[in-house]
Design a protein around this motif. Structure first.
Motif, PDB file in Angstrom:
ATOM      1  N   ASP A  43     -11.907  39.219 -70.426  1.00 24.24           N
ATOM      2  CA  ASP A  43     -12.377  40.066 -69.332  1.00 24.24           C
ATOM      3  C   ASP A  43     -11.718  41.436 -69.364  1.00 24.24           C
ATOM      4  OD1 ASP A  43     -14.281  40.004 -67.202  1.00 24.24           O
ATOM      5  OD2 ASP A  43     -12.634  40.032 -65.753  1.00 24.24           O
ATOM      6  N   SER A  44     -10.467  41.479 -69.800  1.00 21.96           N
ATOM      7  CA  SER A  44      -9.744  42.760 -69.844  1.00 21.96           C
ATOM      8  C   SER A  44     -10.390  43.722 -70.832  1.00 21.96           C
ATOM      9  CB  SER A  44      -8.278  42.525 -70.217  1.00 21.96           C
ATOM     10  OG  SER A  44      -8.174  41.926 -71.501  1.00 21.96           O
ATOM     11  N   VAL A  45     -10.957  43.181 -71.924  1.00 25.29           N
ATOM     12  CA  VAL A  45     -11.621  44.028 -72.916  1.00 25.29           C
ATOM     13  C   VAL A  45     -12.843  44.703 -72.297  1.00 25.29           C
ATOM     14  CG1 VAL A  45     -12.937  43.999 -75.071  1.00 25.29           C
ATOM     15  CG2 VAL A  45     -10.786  42.723 -74.902  1.00 25.29           C
ATOM     16  N   TRP A  46     -13.646  43.929 -71.579  1.00 24.35           N
ATOM     17  CA  TRP A  46     -14.865  44.463 -70.976  1.00 24.35           C
ATOM     18  C   TRP A  46     -14.565  45.350 -69.766  1.00 24.35           C
ATOM     19  CZ3 TRP A  46     -19.440  44.523 -73.259  1.00 24.35           C
ATOM     20  CH2 TRP A  46     -19.607  43.685 -74.360  1.00 24.35           C
ATOM     21  N   ALA A  63     -16.337  41.201 -57.814  1.00 26.87           N
ATOM     22  CA  ALA A  63     -16.850  39.858 -57.553  1.00 26.87           C
ATOM     23  C   ALA A  63     -17.434  39.187 -58.790  1.00 26.87           C
ATOM     24  CB  ALA A  63     -17.910  39.925 -56.450  1.00 26.87           C
ATOM     25  N   PHE A  64     -17.600  39.933 -59.880  1.00 27.69           N
ATOM     26  CA  PHE A  64     -18.219  39.381 -61.084  1.00 27.69           C
ATOM     27  C   PHE A  64     -17.369  39.712 -62.303  1.00 27.69           C
ATOM     28  CE2 PHE A  64     -21.585  40.153 -58.028  1.00 27.69           C
ATOM     29  CZ  PHE A  64     -22.343  38.975 -58.091  1.00 27.69           C
ATOM     30  N   TYR A  70     -20.720  45.341 -67.000  1.00 28.37           N
ATOM     31  CA  TYR A  70     -21.046  46.273 -68.086  1.00 28.37           C
ATOM     32  C   TYR A  70     -22.532  46.208 -68.398  1.00 28.37           C
ATOM     33  CZ  TYR A  70     -20.565  48.927 -72.416  1.00 28.37           C
ATOM     34  OH  TYR A  70     -20.683  49.894 -73.389  1.00 28.37           O
ATOM     35  N   ALA A  71     -23.051  44.995 -68.505  1.00 23.86           N
ATOM     36  CA  ALA A  71     -24.473  44.832 -68.806  1.00 23.86           C
ATOM     37  C   ALA A  71     -25.342  45.427 -67.714  1.00 23.86           C
ATOM     38  CB  ALA A  71     -24.796  43.354 -68.998  1.00 23.86           C
ATOM     39  N   ALA A  72     -24.978  45.200 -66.443  1.00 20.73           N
ATOM     40  CA  ALA A  72     -25.762  45.729 -65.330  1.00 20.73           C
ATOM     41  C   ALA A  72     -25.756  47.250 -65.303  1.00 20.73           C
ATOM     42  CB  ALA A  72     -25.219  45.181 -64.001  1.00 20.73           C
ATOM     43  N   ALA A  73     -24.687  47.838 -65.832  1.00 19.80           N
ATOM     44  CA  ALA A  73     -24.581  49.301 -65.834  1.00 19.80           C
ATOM     45  C   ALA A  73     -25.263  49.942 -67.029  1.00 19.80           C
ATOM     46  CB  ALA A  73     -23.106  49.708 -65.799  1.00 19.80           C
ATOM     47  N   LEU A 175     -26.589  41.997 -59.621  1.00 20.06           N
ATOM     48  CA  LEU A 175     -26.066  40.664 -59.887  1.00 20.06           C
ATOM     49  C   LEU A 175     -26.109  39.761 -58.658  1.00 20.06           C
ATOM     50  CD1 LEU A 175     -22.967  41.692 -62.043  1.00 20.06           C
ATOM     51  CD2 LEU A 175     -25.223  40.990 -62.842  1.00 20.06           C
ATOM     52  N   ASN A 176     -26.532  40.305 -57.529  1.00 20.55           N
ATOM     53  CA  ASN A 176     -26.572  39.542 -56.289  1.00 20.55           C
ATOM     54  C   ASN A 176     -27.920  38.860 -56.094  1.00 20.55           C
ATOM     55  OD1 ASN A 176     -24.048  39.980 -54.395  1.00 20.55           O
ATOM     56  ND2 ASN A 176     -24.401  41.925 -55.433  1.00 20.55           N
TER      57      ASN A 176
END
Length: 280
Positions: A43-46, A63-64, A70-73, A175-176
């Motif tokens: 998770d730290s990498v992303w 929350a995610f 990253y993908a959502a952005a 993501l919600n």
């Protein structure tokens, strides 16, 4: 299992290398073997990749997982892809900014100093000051886009599109479940008309807490980013705690300006904001 010093060094080394890779490259490297998959899916990498590519500081708790954020952005999605897709014409990514407080100033004027409205109705402050105060904002990273949309009062395929929208959303919005199942939607905060020639269509979203910050003041330096008089291309600027757009207009009879916000449920926090300008 005992991990050797060499293994530790290699893992640390590849995590450092990962800081120079974009999302696509991280995924490709993760697919090469189980060892790389474990390292690249940290998770730290992303988190590092997301904050680096959005150019924002750490917002704190999210929350995610960061790979999903990253993908959502960066997967090319925007709000009109989910709803009103038939009205959508074009868009451009402006950038990301932070809401540090829970109050926003929405304004069609980009001339400093902006005055924070008193506790009056939104319609009144829009009519008198061309701005409104919006509370209960979800703090954290927000992503801003500029949308070009067909005029909502016609259905002509030949319409060139006479409405621009400054469209900002919290990074977690897509993501919600409430957003994806359609139970969250935009409410109109207010609107008003400028019934005379308008030189430009402008809009800004500002974190109240940072309205007087030096970085925010860059938005009011219009000469540094607004197009010259005969430049009709939309322009935008984003700072650490604010975003603004401007499009110079040719001869017109005025514009209608509409302010909208989406809450995470009936009493939830504001998770998306729109300021739209439509030629009359």
């Amino acid at each position: 299992m005992i991990i050797s010093n060499v293994d530790r060094y290699e893992e640390d080394m590849w995590i450092e290398i990962a800081k120079f890779l974009d999302g696509r490259s991280l995924v490709i490297l993760a697919m090469t073997c189980k060892w790389f998959n474990r390292i690249m899916m940290e998770d730290s990498v992303w988190k590092y990749a997301c904050l680096r590519d959005l150019q924002v500081p750490d917002p704190g708790k999210v929350a995610f997982k960061w790979i999903k954020l990253y993908a959502a952005a960066f997967d090319g999605s925007h709000t009109y892809m989910f709803r009103q897709q038939e009205k959508h014409i074009d868009w451009m990514r402006i950038g990301a900014f932070l809401f540090d407080s829970t109050a926003a100033l929405l304004s069609e004027s980009l001339i400093a100093p902006l005055r924070i409205p008193d506790e009056e109705t939104t319609d009144r402050t829009l009519q008198l000051q061309g701005c409104c105060l919006l509370k209960n904002i979800k703090a954290g990273i927000w992503i801003a886009d500029l949308q070009l949309v067909r005029c909502p009062v016609c259905d002509l395929d030949s319409c060139d599109g006479t409405m621009q929208t400054l469209d900002a959303r919290h990074i977690e919005l897509f993501l919600n479940e409430g957003y994806n199942n359609g139970s969250w939607d935009y409410d109109v905060l207010g609107s008003h008309n400028i019934s005379k020639h308008a030189d430009g269509a402008s809009g800004g979203i500002f974190d109240i807490k940072h309205l007087k910050d030096q970085t925010t003041s860059d938005i009011f330096d219009l000469k540094s980013w607004v197009g010259k008089k005969n430049d009709w291309q939309p322009k935008a600027v984003v700072t650490l705690h604010a975003v603004a757009v401007n499009t110079n207009l040719q001869n017109n009879e005025g514009i209608q300006i509409k302010y909208q916000a989406m809450k995470a449920g009936k009493e939830g926090e504001v998770v998306a904001i729109r300021i739209s300008q439509q030629l009359l």
